[in-house]
Design an enzyme around this catalytic site. Structure first.
Site, mmCIF file in Angstrom:
data_model
loop_
_atom_site.group_PDB
_atom_site.id
_atom_site.type_symbol
_atom_site.label_atom_id
_atom_site.label_comp_id
_atom_site.label_asym_id
_atom_site.label_seq_id
_atom_site.Cartn_x
_atom_site.Cartn_y
_atom_site.Cartn_z
ATOM 1 N N SER A 247 43.341 34.457 43.372
ATOM 2 C CA SER A 247 43.114 32.917 43.271
ATOM 3 C C SER A 247 44.090 32.246 44.414
ATOM 4 O O SER A 247 45.233 32.658 44.776
ATOM 5 C CB SER A 247 43.455 32.285 42.155
ATOM 6 O OG SER A 247 43.305 30.911 42.135
ATOM 7 N N TYR B 140 49.166 31.150 34.656
ATOM 8 C CA TYR B 140 47.958 31.627 35.518
ATOM 9 C C TYR B 140 48.214 31.941 36.904
ATOM 10 O O TYR B 140 47.726 33.117 37.111
ATOM 11 C CB TYR B 140 46.801 30.637 35.456
ATOM 12 C CG TYR B 140 45.642 30.652 36.290
ATOM 13 C CD1 TYR B 140 44.713 31.988 35.989
ATOM 14 C CD2 TYR B 140 45.270 30.266 37.272
ATOM 15 C CE1 TYR B 140 43.720 32.238 36.587
ATOM 16 C CE2 TYR B 140 44.021 30.606 38.183
ATOM 17 C CZ TYR B 140 43.383 31.497 37.763
ATOM 18 O OH TYR B 140 42.312 31.977 38.315
#
Ligand SMILES: NC(=O)c1ccc[n+]([C@@H]2O[C@H](COP(=O)([O-])OP(=O)(O)OC[C@H]3O[C@@H](n4cnc5c(N)ncnc54)[C@H](OP(=O)(O)O)[C@@H]3O)[C@@H](O)[C@H]2O)c1
Length: 254
Positions: free
Chosen positions: A143, A156
């Site tokens: 990501s 995250y």
């Protein structure tokens, strides 16, 4: 004849958004795809759309909680369904509940995020990669937040940074025996069911060159490429498919 004809692919978390698009794209390129996730109804819908398009797919229900037992069970079920041949493993399943960083996060949440996002692909890859034939490929989902700090998103982000680091280690470990390992790092990717501007991540893309969230098909195209022979000389890379989000910051609109 697609570029993945005669191959088999396991795509984790393929009942929704990015994973679903990857499963559909791999099937459209001729692969026999094992679709997986917890939700059987959404899994059945993905299988239906692949079969209706003339492709080949099976569903394996799996709740990847981070235990080695669950990851290995999925790997074994997929191995059996494909007749003992997995050419492409896509570690896509991931969770990103918002605002989860300390002080809100408790033990259970930290364990769950590391379980699904890091431990599950860790055990699945080490279970399957040693058995995959030369010419096979593993593709992980990273990501953009792994490399651009956002307040409240560190938990995250750290799971995705871990997976990107594992990508390089696994490329070193498995590449010499013919199993290439790479990652795709998406920007904000809006599920097709959500209207433009309604996805919580949409505003984050306003200052990126693309100026808007991406479609899951953009990620699927990159995965199809990295898993193919066209990428035979690509090892251990993280391919940004993020509308420029991790590299560029523009003035806001208006
Ligand atoms: N969307 C974005 O903006 C974006 C950006 C960067 C990176 N990513 C990464 O891309 C990947 C896919 O994201 P997405 O937006 O497509 O997510 P999503 O729509 O929330 O889908 C997540 C998928 O993972 C599966 N999953 C979740 N928990 C699971 C578990 N415990 N066991 C097995 N499967 C599980 C879900 O299936 P079930 O519900 O059926 O279990 C679903 O198919 C993730 O790794 C995410 O971190 C997404």
């Amino acid at each position: 004849m697609g570029i993945h004809s005669g191959r088999s692919a396991l795509v984790t978390g393929s009942t929704s958004n990015i994973g679903r698009a990857i499963a559909i794209a791999m099937a459209a390129e001729g692969a026999h795809v094992v679709v997986s996730g917890r939700d059987e109804a959404r899994g059945a819908a993905v299988i239906d759309s692949i079969l209706q398009a003339g492709g080949r797919a099976d569903f394996v229900r799996a709740d990847l909680d981070g235990s080695s037992v669950r990851s290995r069970a999925l790997g074994d079920a997929a191995w059996e369904l494909t007749g003992g041949r997995i050419d492409v493993l896509v570690n896509n399943a991931g969770i990103y509940p918002s605002g989860t960083d300390a002080p809100i996060a408790d033990d259970a949440l930290v364990d769950r995020m590391y379980g699904v996002n890091v431990k599950a692909p860790f055990f699945l890859t080490h279970h399957l990669a040693p058995r995959m034939a030369p010419g096979s490929a593993v593709v992980n989902l990273g990501s953009w937040v792994a490399r651009l700090g956002l307040p409240g998103d560190g938990l995250y982000a750290s799971t995705k940074a871990a997976l990107e680091a594992l990508t390089r280690s696994w490329a070193a470990q498995y590449g010499p025996s013919g199993v290439r390992v790479n990652a795709v790092s998406p920007g904000v990717i809006r599920p097709p069911e959500v209207a433009a501007g309604r996805f919580p991540g949409d505003p984050l893309m306003a200052t990126a060159p693309a100026r808007e969230s991406g479609a899951p098909e953009a990620i699927a195209a990159a995965v199809v490429f990295l898993a193919s022979d066209a990428a035979a000389f690509v090892h251990g890379t993280v391919l940004d498919v993020d509308g420029g989000r991790a590299s560029v910051h523009l003035a806001a609109h208006g």
